[in-house]
Design an enzyme around this catalytic site. Structure first.
Site, mmCIF file in Angstrom:
data_model
loop_
_atom_site.group_PDB
_atom_site.id
_atom_site.type_symbol
_atom_site.label_atom_id
_atom_site.label_comp_id
_atom_site.label_asym_id
_atom_site.label_seq_id
_atom_site.Cartn_x
_atom_site.Cartn_y
_atom_site.Cartn_z
ATOM 1 N N HIS A 186 -7.592 -5.345 -1.248
ATOM 2 C CA HIS A 186 -6.337 -4.642 -0.990
ATOM 3 C C HIS A 186 -5.405 -5.484 -0.119
ATOM 4 C CE1 HIS A 186 -3.840 -1.093 -0.676
ATOM 5 N NE2 HIS A 186 -3.922 -1.073 0.645
ATOM 6 N N GLU A 195 -10.074 -3.095 -5.826
ATOM 7 C CA GLU A 195 -9.329 -2.040 -5.130
ATOM 8 C C GLU A 195 -9.497 -0.704 -5.833
ATOM 9 O OE1 GLU A 195 -5.416 -2.536 -3.670
ATOM 10 O OE2 GLU A 195 -5.226 -4.589 -4.386
ATOM 11 N N SER A 232 0.835 -1.203 0.000
ATOM 12 C CA SER A 232 0.000 0.000 0.000
ATOM 13 C C SER A 232 0.873 1.258 0.000
ATOM 14 C CB SER A 232 -0.951 -0.046 1.194
ATOM 15 O OG SER A 232 -1.973 0.906 1.085
#
Length: 292
Positions: A263, A233, A139
């Site tokens: 995610h 996502e 991320s």
């Protein structure tokens, strides 16, 4: 991955409330992830790296040459070296390579470029110790890993031998189409969630600065990249556009898109077959890069 596995994974996630303070978000995130079992074969050893707290993630038998520098996710405002260890440990186990997870400074108290500076300082210390480094992150940590490559190139340093990017956030300006088109399917984030984190991270700066949004940087000369992302996502286009841009910049890039996966789906190892398969592919990439 079966439809049931995808639905199970997405059903275990929920969109967080907007308007919570960073401290409230950190406390909630830590409740979920800071005490996850890593396995009886894992030892965490506190250290200082580049002037910041860090954890050596030591897996029994993981004593091959090289090191994985892991940068945790959390929108640049939450998460820690301990939460990063949750993904560093399975990568170290599968590769036999030790890992270190970094506690870089977080926004909004320490906005951009504090995290980039911390990652670069940590990398410089590993280089000075004669280490061959693969950088990895999820991320925001995936975006930070890519920014680290750019910062190291700018500083004239030898680059890491490769980078593993799980669902990387590469565009703080939020210009990807999936930021809206995937909003209902994504079980974690909407544009509003991402905007809150972007505002904390960039502050009054330029969200398209190449170190804040490495998607817009000149990627020429970077080492090979492995990008893994799920189709469920809002950050999907951050990976798709990065892969195209890297290829057009003559950078070796591999892209895994897992249909219906959420995610950072690698967290669901043991529950989703695709999570285990993705980790195996990441481990193979790391092994190849360190052996090259």
């Amino acid at each position: 991955m079966s439809r049931a596995e995808r639905e199970l994974a997405r059903g275990m996630m929920s969109k967080g409330d907007l308007g919570l303070t960073p401290v409230q978000q950190r406390d909630y995130f830590d409740e979920l992830f800071a005490d996850r079992p890593l396995g009886d074969d894992v030892t965490l050893r506190p250290r200082t790296l580049g002037g910041r707290p860090a954890l050596d993630v030591l897996v029994e038998g993981a004593d091959r040459d090289g090191v994985i520098l892991y940068l945790h996710g959390g929108g640049y405002s939450i998460g820690s070296a301990r939460t990063g260890a949750n993904l560093a440990a399975p990568l170290a186990r599968r590769t036999g390579v030790p890992a270190v997870s970094l506690d870089y400074r977080l926004a909004p108290e320490d906005p951009f470029p504090a995290g980039v500076d911390d990652a670069l300082a940590a990398y410089e210390e590993l280089l000075a110790a004669g280490q061959k480094v693969v950088v990895a992150g999820d991320s925001a940590g995936g975006g930070l890993a890519l920014a680290l490559l750019l910062a190291a190139r700018r500083a004239g340093l030898p680059l890491p031998v490769g980078a593993v990017l799980y669902s990387p956030w590469t565009d703080a300006s939020l210009s990807g189409g999936s930021m809206d088109s995937r909003g209902e399917l994504d079980p974690l984030f909407t544009r509003a969630h991402m905007q809150e984190s972007a505002d904390w991270y960039v502050g009054g700066g330029d969200p398209r600065d190449e170190l804040a949004s490495p998607l817009f940087a000149d990627l020429t000369g970077l080492p090979p990249l492995l990008i893994q992302v799920g189709s469920a996502e809002v950050l999907l286009d951050d990976s798709l556009r990065l892969a195209v841009h890297a290829a057009e910049s003559e950078v070796d890039v591999s892209l895994d898109v897992v249909a219906g996966a959420p995610h950072v789906f690698q967290y669901f190892t043991g529950l989703m077959s695709e999570a285990d398969e993705a980790l195996e592919r990441a481990a193979a990439f790391v092994t190849r890069r360190l052996a090259d």
